[in-house]
Design a protein around this motif. Structure first.
Motif, PDB file in Angstrom:
ATOM      1  N   ALA A 230     -20.765  24.463  22.579  1.00  0.00           N
ATOM      2  CA  ALA A 230     -21.752  24.164  23.628  1.00  0.00           C
ATOM      3  C   ALA A 230     -22.042  25.406  24.448  1.00  0.00           C
ATOM      4  O   ALA A 230     -23.201  25.715  24.735  1.00  0.00           O
ATOM      5  CB  ALA A 230     -21.245  23.035  24.518  1.00  0.00           C
ATOM      6  N   ARG A 231     -21.007  26.114  24.818  1.00  0.00           N
ATOM      7  CA  ARG A 231     -21.165  27.310  25.649  1.00  0.00           C
ATOM      8  C   ARG A 231     -22.060  28.343  24.969  1.00  0.00           C
ATOM      9  O   ARG A 231     -22.850  29.021  25.627  1.00  0.00           O
ATOM     10  CB  ARG A 231     -19.790  27.890  25.946  1.00  0.00           C
ATOM     11  N   LEU A 232     -21.963  28.461  23.651  1.00  0.00           N
ATOM     12  CA  LEU A 232     -22.755  29.450  22.916  1.00  0.00           C
ATOM     13  C   LEU A 232     -24.206  29.020  22.706  1.00  0.00           C
ATOM     14  O   LEU A 232     -25.066  29.857  22.468  1.00  0.00           O
ATOM     15  CB  LEU A 232     -22.100  29.729  21.557  1.00  0.00           C
ATOM     16  N   GLN A 233     -24.498  27.716  22.798  1.00  0.00           N
ATOM     17  CA  GLN A 233     -25.837  27.231  22.482  1.00  0.00           C
ATOM     18  C   GLN A 233     -26.661  26.797  23.690  1.00  0.00           C
ATOM     19  O   GLN A 233     -27.869  26.632  23.589  1.00  0.00           O
ATOM     20  CB  GLN A 233     -25.740  26.058  21.494  1.00  0.00           C
ATOM     21  N   VAL A 234     -26.004  26.613  24.814  1.00  0.00           N
ATOM     22  CA  VAL A 234     -26.682  26.165  26.028  1.00  0.00           C
ATOM     23  C   VAL A 234     -27.065  27.393  26.852  1.00  0.00           C
ATOM     24  O   VAL A 234     -26.322  28.375  26.893  1.00  0.00           O
ATOM     25  CB  VAL A 234     -25.759  25.208  26.824  1.00  0.00           C
ATOM     26  N   ALA A 235     -28.218  27.348  27.500  1.00  0.00           N
ATOM     27  CA  ALA A 235     -28.675  28.453  28.344  1.00  0.00           C
ATOM     28  C   ALA A 235     -27.606  28.766  29.393  1.00  0.00           C
ATOM     29  O   ALA A 235     -26.994  27.846  29.944  1.00  0.00           O
ATOM     30  CB  ALA A 235     -29.991  28.092  29.014  1.00  0.00           C
ATOM     31  N   PRO A 236     -27.369  30.048  29.672  1.00  0.00           N
ATOM     32  CA  PRO A 236     -26.298  30.431  30.605  1.00  0.00           C
ATOM     33  C   PRO A 236     -26.373  29.717  31.961  1.00  0.00           C
ATOM     34  O   PRO A 236     -25.348  29.300  32.500  1.00  0.00           O
ATOM     35  CB  PRO A 236     -26.482  31.941  30.774  1.00  0.00           C
ATOM     36  N   GLN A 237     -27.566  29.556  32.514  1.00  0.00           N
ATOM     37  CA  GLN A 237     -27.688  28.878  33.801  1.00  0.00           C
ATOM     38  C   GLN A 237     -27.281  27.411  33.711  1.00  0.00           C
ATOM     39  O   GLN A 237     -26.815  26.823  34.689  1.00  0.00           O
ATOM     40  CB  GLN A 237     -29.099  29.020  34.392  1.00  0.00           C
ATOM     41  N   ASP A 238     -27.415  26.810  32.517  1.00  0.00           N
ATOM     42  CA  ASP A 238     -27.015  25.422  32.354  1.00  0.00           C
ATOM     43  C   ASP A 238     -25.527  25.285  32.089  1.00  0.00           C
ATOM     44  O   ASP A 238     -24.926  24.283  32.448  1.00  0.00           O
ATOM     45  CB  ASP A 238     -27.844  24.765  31.245  1.00  0.00           C
ATOM     46  N   VAL A 239     -24.927  26.295  31.469  1.00  0.00           N
ATOM     47  CA  VAL A 239     -23.467  26.290  31.315  1.00  0.00           C
ATOM     48  C   VAL A 239     -22.848  26.245  32.708  1.00  0.00           C
ATOM     49  O   VAL A 239     -21.983  25.419  32.998  1.00  0.00           O
ATOM     50  CB  VAL A 239     -22.964  27.519  30.530  1.00  0.00           C
TER      51      VAL A 239
END
Length: 182
Positions: A165-174
């Motif tokens: 999830a961390r690698l595929q979700v936009a950084p601001q959403d992580v």
């Protein structure tokens, strides 16, 4: 209660029951998944999942619709991803065909498409990307390593799912939707 067909006796199984709702929160249907009380799995019956009601465009919802949310096929898949993105609103459309036709809330600006790793998932992904883009919604696809995110969670574990999830979700959403932000 479960009955294989109208001529069979009624059986009793534990079940997960979920409300299918429209964009206004009105219940339009129900989804049932019968469970095996001896194992952590679906019941060993011919059709362990059944849905009824007005399903097309509607979904089982987890959280309140907002400008960012995720949409996937199955309840187990969506709940598995929600283990690592607990604050992100999500919905389960209950099938690939229904995922492709899910209705968008007016507030939606970014949609994470939680695809299953199969041809039906590919078709739902493509249709949903096209519809989201036409509506001015950013579409980001999240793909499992195995067949779906529930399989990833059960086979690879929570830490592997968290990394996916961390690698595929936009950084601001992580930072916004996980407990990982420091």
């Amino acid at each position: 209660y479960y009955r294989p067909d109208e001529h069979s006796p009624t059986e009793t199984w534990p079940a997960m029951i979920a409300a299918v709702t429209d964009l206004d929160g009105r219940i339009t249907g129900a989804h049932r998944t019968w469970l095996d009380p001896r194992r952590r799995d679906k019941a060993p019956i011919d059709t362990p999942r059944r849905a009824m009601g007005d399903l097309l465009g509607n979904a089982v919802r987890f959280g309140i619709d907002s400008e960012v949310m995720a949409a996937g096929e199955g309840i187990e898949t969506v709940l598995s991803l929600r283990q690592v993105l607990p604050d992100m609103p999500m919905l389960a459309a209950l099938s690939a065909a229904h995922l492709a036709a899910v209705l968008f809330p007016d507030t939606l600006r970014r949609l994470y498409i939680v695809r299953d790793n199969d041809p039906a998932g590919d078709g739902a992904r493509d249709s949903l990307i096209e519809r989201a883009n036409a509506a001015g919604i950013e579409a980001i696809v999240i793909s499992p390593s195995l067949g779906d995110f529930n399989e990833d969670l059960r086979s690879l574990g929570l830490d592997a799912l968290r990394m996916e999830a961390r690698l595929q979700v936009a950084p601001q959403d992580v930072a916004r939707f996980t407990a990982l932000a420091a």
